[in-house]
Scaffold this motif. Structure first.
Motif, mmCIF file in Angstrom:
data_model
loop_
_atom_site.group_PDB
_atom_site.id
_atom_site.type_symbol
_atom_site.label_atom_id
_atom_site.label_comp_id
_atom_site.label_asym_id
_atom_site.label_seq_id
_atom_site.Cartn_x
_atom_site.Cartn_y
_atom_site.Cartn_z
ATOM 1 N N ARG A 6 -14.105 -22.440 16.112
ATOM 2 C CA ARG A 6 -13.545 -21.559 17.049
ATOM 3 C C ARG A 6 -14.327 -20.055 17.151
ATOM 4 N NH1 ARG A 6 -8.671 -20.529 16.376
ATOM 5 N NH2 ARG A 6 -8.188 -21.397 14.695
ATOM 6 N N ALA A 7 -14.389 -19.532 15.654
ATOM 7 C CA ALA A 7 -15.041 -18.351 15.433
ATOM 8 C C ALA A 7 -16.302 -18.331 16.064
ATOM 9 C CB ALA A 7 -14.912 -18.056 13.956
ATOM 10 N N ALA A 10 -20.221 -16.200 20.323
ATOM 11 C CA ALA A 10 -20.919 -16.813 21.339
ATOM 12 C C ALA A 10 -20.869 -16.134 22.393
ATOM 13 C CB ALA A 10 -21.323 -18.003 21.231
ATOM 14 N N VAL A 11 -19.541 -16.209 22.965
ATOM 15 C CA VAL A 11 -18.972 -15.722 24.138
ATOM 16 C C VAL A 11 -19.265 -14.258 24.330
ATOM 17 C CG1 VAL A 11 -17.084 -15.669 25.871
ATOM 18 C CG2 VAL A 11 -17.770 -17.865 24.788
ATOM 19 N N ARG A 46 -21.344 -11.790 26.544
ATOM 20 C CA ARG A 46 -20.658 -10.746 27.576
ATOM 21 C C ARG A 46 -21.200 -9.373 27.237
ATOM 22 N NH1 ARG A 46 -14.195 -11.644 26.786
ATOM 23 N NH2 ARG A 46 -14.216 -9.813 28.448
ATOM 24 N N THR A 47 -21.174 -9.113 25.908
ATOM 25 C CA THR A 47 -22.208 -7.773 25.727
ATOM 26 C C THR A 47 -23.432 -7.680 26.577
ATOM 27 O OG1 THR A 47 -21.174 -7.882 23.536
ATOM 28 C CG2 THR A 47 -23.331 -6.511 24.030
ATOM 29 N N LEU A 48 -24.272 -8.866 26.639
ATOM 30 C CA LEU A 48 -25.480 -8.867 27.200
ATOM 31 C C LEU A 48 -25.545 -8.661 28.743
ATOM 32 C CD1 LEU A 48 -27.209 -11.576 25.570
ATOM 33 C CD2 LEU A 48 -27.825 -9.403 25.069
ATOM 34 N N GLY A 78 -15.995 -3.524 24.682
ATOM 35 C CA GLY A 78 -14.503 -3.674 24.090
ATOM 36 C C GLY A 78 -14.456 -5.001 23.017
ATOM 37 N N GLU A 79 -13.361 -5.453 22.747
ATOM 38 C CA GLU A 79 -13.250 -6.763 21.973
ATOM 39 C C GLU A 79 -13.452 -7.854 22.782
ATOM 40 O OE1 GLU A 79 -13.039 -8.841 19.176
ATOM 41 O OE2 GLU A 79 -12.299 -6.811 18.558
ATOM 42 N N LEU A 80 -14.583 -8.404 22.270
ATOM 43 C CA LEU A 80 -15.269 -9.538 23.221
ATOM 44 C C LEU A 80 -15.379 -10.716 22.530
ATOM 45 C CD1 LEU A 80 -18.307 -7.423 24.795
ATOM 46 C CD2 LEU A 80 -15.670 -7.974 25.726
#
Length: 276
Positions: free
Chosen positions: A230-231, A236-237, A241-243, A248-250
């Protein structure tokens, strides 16, 4: 040197790892590469996570759906130079001899141990006497295999008063270890340690006792369950999302229920098979 961590000597080593000076920290892998990297990091044995194996194949956990995927992964993991323990959920069948046949095939691959649970369909518990009979059938077929008997009373939050009865029955049936996920308080852990002479396995919990405290309580094995899988999904997600410019906390790891819900939604008759 033992033969690549499996076979009779690998099983003997795996038993011994439960009786060392410190608890065995046993990480749960979901594919060959995650397992190989954990071995490269110095872990002396590897287990599988049923959620990770099932979910990676688009299948639900705890529903006896991933027998083939579990076996295929076990075949690959026995190439590694450490003992391997395989999570077989509740055995992937109702018939005890059919379960014993499946486990014997795993042992023939060189698997050193299994984890088998008394939960059924993520909602109810097997009768303790019937589960003890299942454990006995497995041990009769593959006596050298380390059988970790998982008790789901705390994980499901039902029939907790039967936990010690189950522990003693499963030990009497030949189990080599006891696993009671969901327990984090010291008093209950101490009671479980004292219930049988078998090594107690706990599930890692960020809010629970640390390794030193668990060792002082007499816990002999600490599993990560689906936490690593799960980590990895969360990381990965988060990177994806950063890309695309988010901040924020992603990288929060999805919880077990979230993954199971996604799998159930994908399997729904109303789901669009084209993904559009």
């Amino acid at each position: 040197m033992f033969d690549r961590g499996h076979g009779p000597s690998g099983s003997t080593l795996f038993h011994a790892l439960h009786h060392g000076d410190r608890p065995l920290v046993l990480p749960n892998a979901w594919d060959f590469t995650s397992a190989a990297l954990l071995v490269d990091a110095g872990f002396p044995a590897i287990a599988t996570t049923s959620l990770g194996v099932a979910a990676a194949a688009g299948l639900p956990d705890g529903r006896a759906a991933s027998a083939d995927e579990t076996f295929a992964l076990a075949r690959r993991l026995t190439r590694l130079p450490v003992p391997v323990s395989v999570d077989v959920e509740a055995g992937f069948a109702d018939d005890h001899e059919e379960v014993a046949d499946y486990v014997a095939r795993l042992a023939d691959l060189g698997v050193a141990g299994i984890n088998i649970e008394d939960g059924r369909d993520n909602t109810e518990l097997a009768k303790p006497e019937r589960q003890a009979d299942l454990i006995g059938a497995i041990k009769a077929r593959v006596p050298q295999l380390f059988v970790n008997a998982r008790i789901d009373t705390y994980w499901f939050g039902i029939d907790r008063e039967s936990t010690l009865v189950r522990a003693r029955l499963y030990a009497g049936a030949g189990a080599d270890g006891l696993f009671v996920p969901g327990v984090t308080d010291s008093a209950t852990l101490s009671a479980l340690v004292g219930a049988t002479p078998l090594p107690l396995n706990t599930l890692y919990s960020p809010g629970g006792p640390d390794v030193d405290d668990l060792a002082a309580l007499g816990v002999r094995r600490i599993s990560t369950g689906s936490a690593l899988y799960r980590a990895a999904l969360g990381a990965a997600v988060g990177l994806a999302r950063t890309l695309r410019g988010e901040t924020g906390e992603l990288s929060t790891a999805p919880d077990y229920r979230r993954i199971q819900a996604l799998l159930a939604a994908a399997d729904s008759p109303d789901a669009d098979p084209t993904g559009t």
